[in-house]
Design a protein around this motif. Structure first.
Motif, PDB file in Angstrom:
ATOM      1  N   GLN A 156      -3.887  -5.425 -12.239  1.00 41.79           N
ATOM      2  CA  GLN A 156      -3.393  -4.650 -11.107  1.00 41.79           C
ATOM      3  C   GLN A 156      -4.512  -3.883 -10.414  1.00 41.79           C
ATOM      4  N   ALA A 157      -5.380  -3.229 -11.179  1.00 43.39           N
ATOM      5  CA  ALA A 157      -6.464  -2.454 -10.570  1.00 43.39           C
ATOM      6  C   ALA A 157      -7.361  -3.351  -9.728  1.00 43.39           C
ATOM      7  N   GLU A 158      -7.687  -4.510 -10.258  1.00 42.94           N
ATOM      8  CA  GLU A 158      -8.539  -5.462  -9.529  1.00 42.94           C
ATOM      9  C   GLU A 158      -7.848  -5.942  -8.255  1.00 42.94           C
ATOM     10  N   LEU A 159      -6.571  -6.301  -8.366  1.00 44.78           N
ATOM     11  CA  LEU A 159      -5.853  -6.864  -7.221  1.00 44.78           C
ATOM     12  C   LEU A 159      -5.641  -5.844  -6.104  1.00 44.78           C
ATOM     13  N   LEU A 160      -5.489  -4.590  -6.467  1.00 48.63           N
ATOM     14  CA  LEU A 160      -5.251  -3.543  -5.478  1.00 48.63           C
ATOM     15  C   LEU A 160      -6.519  -2.859  -5.000  1.00 48.63           C
ATOM     16  N   GLY A 161      -7.622  -3.052  -5.712  1.00 54.32           N
ATOM     17  CA  GLY A 161      -8.824  -2.275  -5.401  1.00 54.32           C
ATOM     18  C   GLY A 161      -8.682  -0.834  -5.842  1.00 54.32           C
ATOM     19  N   TRP A 162      -7.975  -0.639  -6.937  1.00 55.31           N
ATOM     20  CA  TRP A 162      -7.690   0.703  -7.475  1.00 55.31           C
ATOM     21  C   TRP A 162      -8.982   1.383  -7.909  1.00 55.31           C
ATOM     22  N   GLN A 163      -9.085   2.667  -7.615  1.00 56.45           N
ATOM     23  CA  GLN A 163     -10.225   3.476  -8.052  1.00 56.45           C
ATOM     24  C   GLN A 163      -9.724   4.664  -8.865  1.00 56.45           C
ATOM     25  N   PRO A 164     -10.562   5.212  -9.749  1.00 57.31           N
ATOM     26  CA  PRO A 164     -10.146   6.382 -10.530  1.00 57.31           C
ATOM     27  C   PRO A 164      -9.676   7.506  -9.605  1.00 57.31           C
ATOM     28  N   GLY A 165      -8.565   8.109  -9.969  1.00 58.52           N
ATOM     29  CA  GLY A 165      -8.009   9.195  -9.179  1.00 58.52           C
ATOM     30  C   GLY A 165      -7.004   8.757  -8.133  1.00 58.52           C
TER      31      GLY A 165
END
Length: 484
Positions: free
Chosen positions: A299-308
């Motif tokens: 999910q983080a990779e697919l969304l471009g999620w960053q800490p915070g």
């Protein structure tokens, strides 16, 4: 036409609707007793900048993705564009006068980002700000609540060239834009909607390509959803920083999801689609988290999620806007559709309860508005709700008497408003209704082929405005606060 004449005509229509011949929906609409709304309920209409303003190259306005898209051959019906549209850029005073005659209490309009920042960044364009200042002041003078939407799909083309909504920098540009508008108008505009239908402009713009900017990249779509959700929160904070007492929300297009068959696979697919179209955006805003749908390890990779990002997403909306038109029929799609784990195929504007179709071919399902409001209240709880869009394409032409007897639209509005009132009786805290639309307009990829307005616009003869029978009917609803 004076307001007393409009209301007189509306009252006649409210008591005798068989102006276009009998129909199943018309009979259904007249079977039940009148229903009254609370005294503080607000009645409004809605429009959007690119759909009505025109003046595409005036006042320092820069190009938007819809200018580019509509001028690309084959992208819109008949090659239609919003270059002139309803010419509201020049005729806004007439439009305010018409709303005042009808008794409209709240006007939901949108601000064209490229009219404020032609390239999507940098200082404000003074001519653009002046246009919206005059519009807001005119509404206030007329006793109409100005209810602007910051973003209704017209991203400055320069920002799309830099990556568009999948580019995280766009969320920062939205922050700057929101601050400019807050400093210009938040002293007298008390209610703001940040984004309109983030599901539609990300899905249709970046996944299926049917709307601007016309990209077909499922993975870009996923990143666009996350960036838009961050932008929504950023704008919320920017508006509140200038004036903490303004009310800020966004408009979400929500729809009931029906499995195509009784199979367990299709039922599961409908549940997945519900998460994608109804929860993906609003849940992220209210909780800082997305519904469980994508592979957890990706999910983080697919969304471009960053800490915070959980904290960045979450804001306490003052209200939630709901747009409702029709439903979805959903099938399981084992081969997938480009979105990991979603595996669905869906057909828009379908309902098993359909009592007819709009001239756009959309199924008409009045109980659906009550159903979706109760569904969304499971997430929104006690947060006030405003219906920010609801309406029908009814292309009935002018009659031999010069009037436009749009009985289907009146019946549509009557049935939906009564179902809305039932939802309120069920405890859904709805405080306002905005009919889509005040007048016919550029209907995106459909061009000028579909007419949603309670006011007819003659696009071939100087954008002449003519109130339809539905305008008179709606004026009477507002005057009496009752749906007959």
């Amino acid at each position: 036409m004076k307001r007393r004449d409009i209301l007189k005509s509306g009252w006649a229509l409210g008591t005798g609707l068989a102006v276009s011949g009998p129909s199943t929906m018309l009979r259904a609409a007249t079977d039940s007793a009148p229903v009254a709304f609370p005294q503080n309920f607000q009645w409004g209409v809605a429009t959007a900048a690119y759909q009505i303003e025109g003046g595409a190259r005036e006042g320092g306005r820069g190009p938007s993705i819809w200018d580019t898209f509509s001028h690309t051959p084959g992208k819109t019906r008949n090659g239609d564009t919003g270059d002139v549209a309803d010419d509201s850029f020049h005729r806004w005073r007439d439009d305010i006068a018409l709303m005042k005659q009808l008794g409209i209490e709240s006007y939901r309009f949108s601000i064209a980002w490229p009219r404020i920042q032609p390239s999507g960044r940098g200082p404000a364009n003074p001519a653009g700000l002046d246009y919206y200042k005059r519009l807001v002041d005119g509404l206030l003078d007329a006793g109409i609540r100005p209810f602007p939407t910051l973003y209704h799909w017209d991203l400055p083309q320069a920002l799309e060239d830099a990556g568009g909504w999948p580019n995280r920098d766009t969320a920062d540009r939205m922050t700057d834009y929101a601050q400019i508008m807050a400093e210009a108008l938040a002293d007298r505009v008390t209610a703001w909607s940040v984004l309109n239908e983030v599901k539609t402009f990300t899905q249709a713009g970046y996944w299926d390509g049917g709307m601007a900017p016309g990209r077909k990249d499922p993975l870009a779509f996923l990143k666009a959803t996350h960036v838009a959700n961050i932008a929504n929160a950023n704008a919320f904070h920017a508006l509140k920083a200038v004036n903490p007492i303004v009310q800020v929300g966004s408009a979400y297009d929500c729809a009931n999801c029906f499995p195509a068959t009784d199979s367990d696979a299709d039922k599961a697919a409908a549940a997945r689609w519900d998460k994608m179209i109804n929860l993906w955006y609003l849940q992220a805003t209210l909780t800082g988290t997305y519904p469980e749908l994508l592979p957890a390890d990706r999910q983080a990779e697919l969304l471009g999620w960053q800490p915070g990002d959980e904290a960045r997403l979450k804001v306490p909306l003052d209200f939630v806007g709901i747009n409702y038109y029709s439903g979805w029929r959903v099938w399981d799609e084992p081969k997938g559709n480009g979105i990991p784990n979603l595996n669905t195929r869906a057909e828009w504007a379908w309902s098993p309860r359909s009592i007819g179709k709009s001239d756009f071919g959309w199924d008409i399902d009045p109980p659906g508005i009550r159903q979706i409001l109760k569904r969304m209240q499971q997430l929104t709880g006690s947060i006030p709700i405003e219906i920010t869009e609801n309406g029908i394409a009814d292309n009935t032409p002018p009659g031999s008497d010069g009037r436009i007897h749009d009985a289907k639209r009146i019946a549509y509005l009557r049935t939906h408003l009564k179902e809305l009132r039932h939802a309120m009786d069920d405890g859904v805290p709805v405080r306002a209704y905005h009919l889509w639309s005040l007048m016919d307009n550029f209907e995106w990829a459909a061009g000028y082929s579909q007419r949603f307005g309670i006011v007819h616009v003659d696009f071939d003869h100087g954008q002449k405005r003519t109130p339809r029978d539905s305008a008179f009917w709606y004026a009477n609803v507002i005057k009496t606060n009752t749906v007959p």
